[in-house]
Design a protein around this motif. Structure first.
Motif, PDB file in Angstrom:
ATOM      1  N   LEU A  76      -0.755  -1.799  -8.245  1.00  0.00           N
ATOM      2  CA  LEU A  76      -0.262  -3.273  -8.229  1.00  0.00           C
ATOM      3  C   LEU A  76       0.882  -3.398  -7.210  1.00  0.00           C
ATOM      4  O   LEU A  76       1.718  -2.769  -7.443  1.00  0.00           O
ATOM      5  N   ALA A  77       0.552  -4.020  -6.029  1.00  0.00           N
ATOM      6  CA  ALA A  77       1.685  -4.103  -5.137  1.00  0.00           C
ATOM      7  C   ALA A  77       2.602  -5.460  -5.001  1.00  0.00           C
ATOM      8  O   ALA A  77       1.828  -6.596  -5.037  1.00  0.00           O
ATOM      9  N   ALA A  78       4.052  -5.374  -5.032  1.00  0.00           N
ATOM     10  CA  ALA A  78       4.567  -6.513  -5.145  1.00  0.00           C
ATOM     11  C   ALA A  78       5.193  -6.844  -3.741  1.00  0.00           C
ATOM     12  O   ALA A  78       5.803  -7.847  -3.847  1.00  0.00           O
ATOM     13  N   THR A  79       5.422  -5.928  -2.881  1.00  0.00           N
ATOM     14  CA  THR A  79       6.029  -6.200  -1.782  1.00  0.00           C
ATOM     15  C   THR A  79       5.099  -5.473  -0.693  1.00  0.00           C
ATOM     16  O   THR A  79       4.157  -4.771  -0.755  1.00  0.00           O
ATOM     17  N   ASP A  80       5.599  -5.948   0.686  1.00  0.00           N
ATOM     18  CA  ASP A  80       4.754  -5.333   2.042  1.00  0.00           C
ATOM     19  C   ASP A  80       5.162  -3.719   1.848  1.00  0.00           C
ATOM     20  O   ASP A  80       4.280  -3.002   2.397  1.00  0.00           O
ATOM     21  N   GLN A  81       6.253  -3.371   1.575  1.00  0.00           N
ATOM     22  CA  GLN A  81       6.454  -1.952   1.635  1.00  0.00           C
ATOM     23  C   GLN A  81       5.837  -1.285   0.422  1.00  0.00           C
ATOM     24  O   GLN A  81       5.343  -0.083   0.714  1.00  0.00           O
ATOM     25  N   ASP A  82       5.547  -1.917  -0.712  1.00  0.00           N
ATOM     26  CA  ASP A  82       4.364  -1.163  -1.507  1.00  0.00           C
ATOM     27  C   ASP A  82       2.967  -1.138  -1.002  1.00  0.00           C
ATOM     28  O   ASP A  82       2.386  -0.054  -1.227  1.00  0.00           O
ATOM     29  N   ARG A  83       2.640  -2.090  -0.284  1.00  0.00           N
ATOM     30  CA  ARG A  83       1.407  -1.934   0.315  1.00  0.00           C
ATOM     31  C   ARG A  83       1.304  -1.078   1.237  1.00  0.00           C
ATOM     32  O   ARG A  83       0.435  -0.531   1.673  1.00  0.00           O
ATOM     33  N   ARG A  84       2.151  -0.936   2.155  1.00  0.00           N
ATOM     34  CA  ARG A  84       2.504   0.363   3.290  1.00  0.00           C
ATOM     35  C   ARG A  84       2.397   1.591   2.444  1.00  0.00           C
ATOM     36  O   ARG A  84       1.460   2.554   3.185  1.00  0.00           O
ATOM     37  N   ASN A  85       3.082   1.643   1.430  1.00  0.00           N
ATOM     38  CA  ASN A  85       2.962   2.781   0.799  1.00  0.00           C
ATOM     39  C   ASN A  85       1.636   3.267   0.321  1.00  0.00           C
ATOM     40  O   ASN A  85       1.138   4.373   0.520  1.00  0.00           O
ATOM     41  N   ALA A  86       0.683   2.258  -0.506  1.00  0.00           N
ATOM     42  CA  ALA A  86      -0.593   2.371  -0.974  1.00  0.00           C
ATOM     43  C   ALA A  86      -1.566   2.889   0.274  1.00  0.00           C
ATOM     44  O   ALA A  86      -2.460   3.750   0.260  1.00  0.00           O
ATOM     45  N   ALA A  87      -1.442   2.003   1.469  1.00  0.00           N
ATOM     46  CA  ALA A  87      -2.283   2.230   2.569  1.00  0.00           C
ATOM     47  C   ALA A  87      -1.968   3.677   3.260  1.00  0.00           C
ATOM     48  O   ALA A  87      -2.924   4.373   3.531  1.00  0.00           O
ATOM     49  N   GLY A  88      -0.700   4.150   3.138  1.00  0.00           N
ATOM     50  CA  GLY A  88      -0.376   5.440   3.889  1.00  0.00           C
ATOM     51  C   GLY A  88      -1.081   6.641   2.978  1.00  0.00           C
ATOM     52  O   GLY A  88      -1.540   7.649   3.696  1.00  0.00           O
TER      53      GLY A  88
END
Length: 282
Positions: A76-88
């Protein structure tokens, strides 16, 4: 019904807990971060780990351990940084942290297993290994060259390989707009400049490449140039050096090439077949 491990921030967990129970799932443990999640995997028989996508919880170690225990990770991503972490990390099962449980339930019920656990492969790849180069080419006006290159990259990534999709079309890079990516600094030109000074390393590639997550697979992208004024940056020597470094970084390097290759007399008789795919495994 699924057996869940929860490693979420407290407010999100409190918001979802009643729905989790209502849908008939069982919560085996409520954890505060990645370290606690790793500690309980050996002591539980969970089906799904529902985790925060931030770096404090979601890491390559967590994904690897969950894979080894047969536990599916949904972030569950709360921020764009979270999404980048998951995508990476190559994780596709990423949901907005504000989503209602019905949306999360749909992902759990879909039960789709996508082979995107590429972080471990990247970490263990030896510098002596040489990946396969796939070059996609077509003459001037050839339709579908970029689309074909993108789809090859996605399909190879879906098979569990690390992939670098590279836009080497110096006449008009089309990969970035085709993927809807922001392209403030073309990655391939940056890679070539670094290669020209023997400074192109794995950390530099991970800095300048963009990570793209598709429905089929996640892969790295080096975007291309769009102006003739930048042609001097792409000398033959620099391009060759860049491709060699990429072969040590990824299992497969997919090149979307420029149309002007048909000026080569050796292939000029084949202009009626486009686009072409060339594979170099040497």
């Amino acid at each position: 019904m699924a057996r869940l491990l929860l490693a979420l921030d407290r407010s999100t967990e409190d918001r979802l807990l009643a729905d989790i129970v209502q849908y008939g799932h069982s919560v085996l443990a409520r954890l505060s971060g990645g370290a606690e999640l790793l500690a309980v995997l050996d002591r539980t028989e969970a089906d799904v780990a529902l985790v925060s996508a931030g770096r404090a919880t979601l890491s390559a170690a967590v994904i690897r351990a969950c894979d080894e225990h047969g536990v599916r990770v949904i972030a569950l991503a709360a921020t764009d940084q979270d999404r980048r972490n998951a995508a990476g990390l190559g994780l596709l099962d990423v949901i907005d942290a504000t989503a209602e449980w019905a949306g999360i339930e749909a992902v759990i019920e879909a039960g789709v297993v996508i082979p995107l656990r590429v972080a471990e492969r990247e970490a263990t790849r030896t510098v002596s290994a040489r990946g396969t180069v796939i070059a996609v080419w077509g003459p001037s006006g050839a339709p579908g060259r970029t689309t074909l290159a993108i789809n090859i990259a996605a399909e190879v990534a879906a098979a569990g390989h690390t992939v670098a999709l590279v836009d080497v079309d110096s006449y008009g890079g089309g990969i970035a707009p085709a993927l809807g990516m922001l392209d403030e600094s073309p990655g391939f030109a940056a890679a070539c400049r670094l290669a020209g000074t023997d400074s192109l390393t794995r950390p530099e590639l991970e800095r300048i490449a963009q990570r793209y997550t598709s429905p089929r697979g996640a892969f790295w992208v080096l975007t291309g140039i769009g102006r003739p004024s930048r042609w001097p940056e792409l000398s033959g020597e620099r391009v060759s050096k860049t491709i060699e470094v990429l072969r040590k970084w990824a299992d497969y390097v997919v090149l979307d090439t420029g149309f002007s290759l048909e000026s080569d007399e050796e292939i000029s008789s084949d202009l009626y077949m486009s686009p072409y795919v060339g594979i170099d495994t040497g």
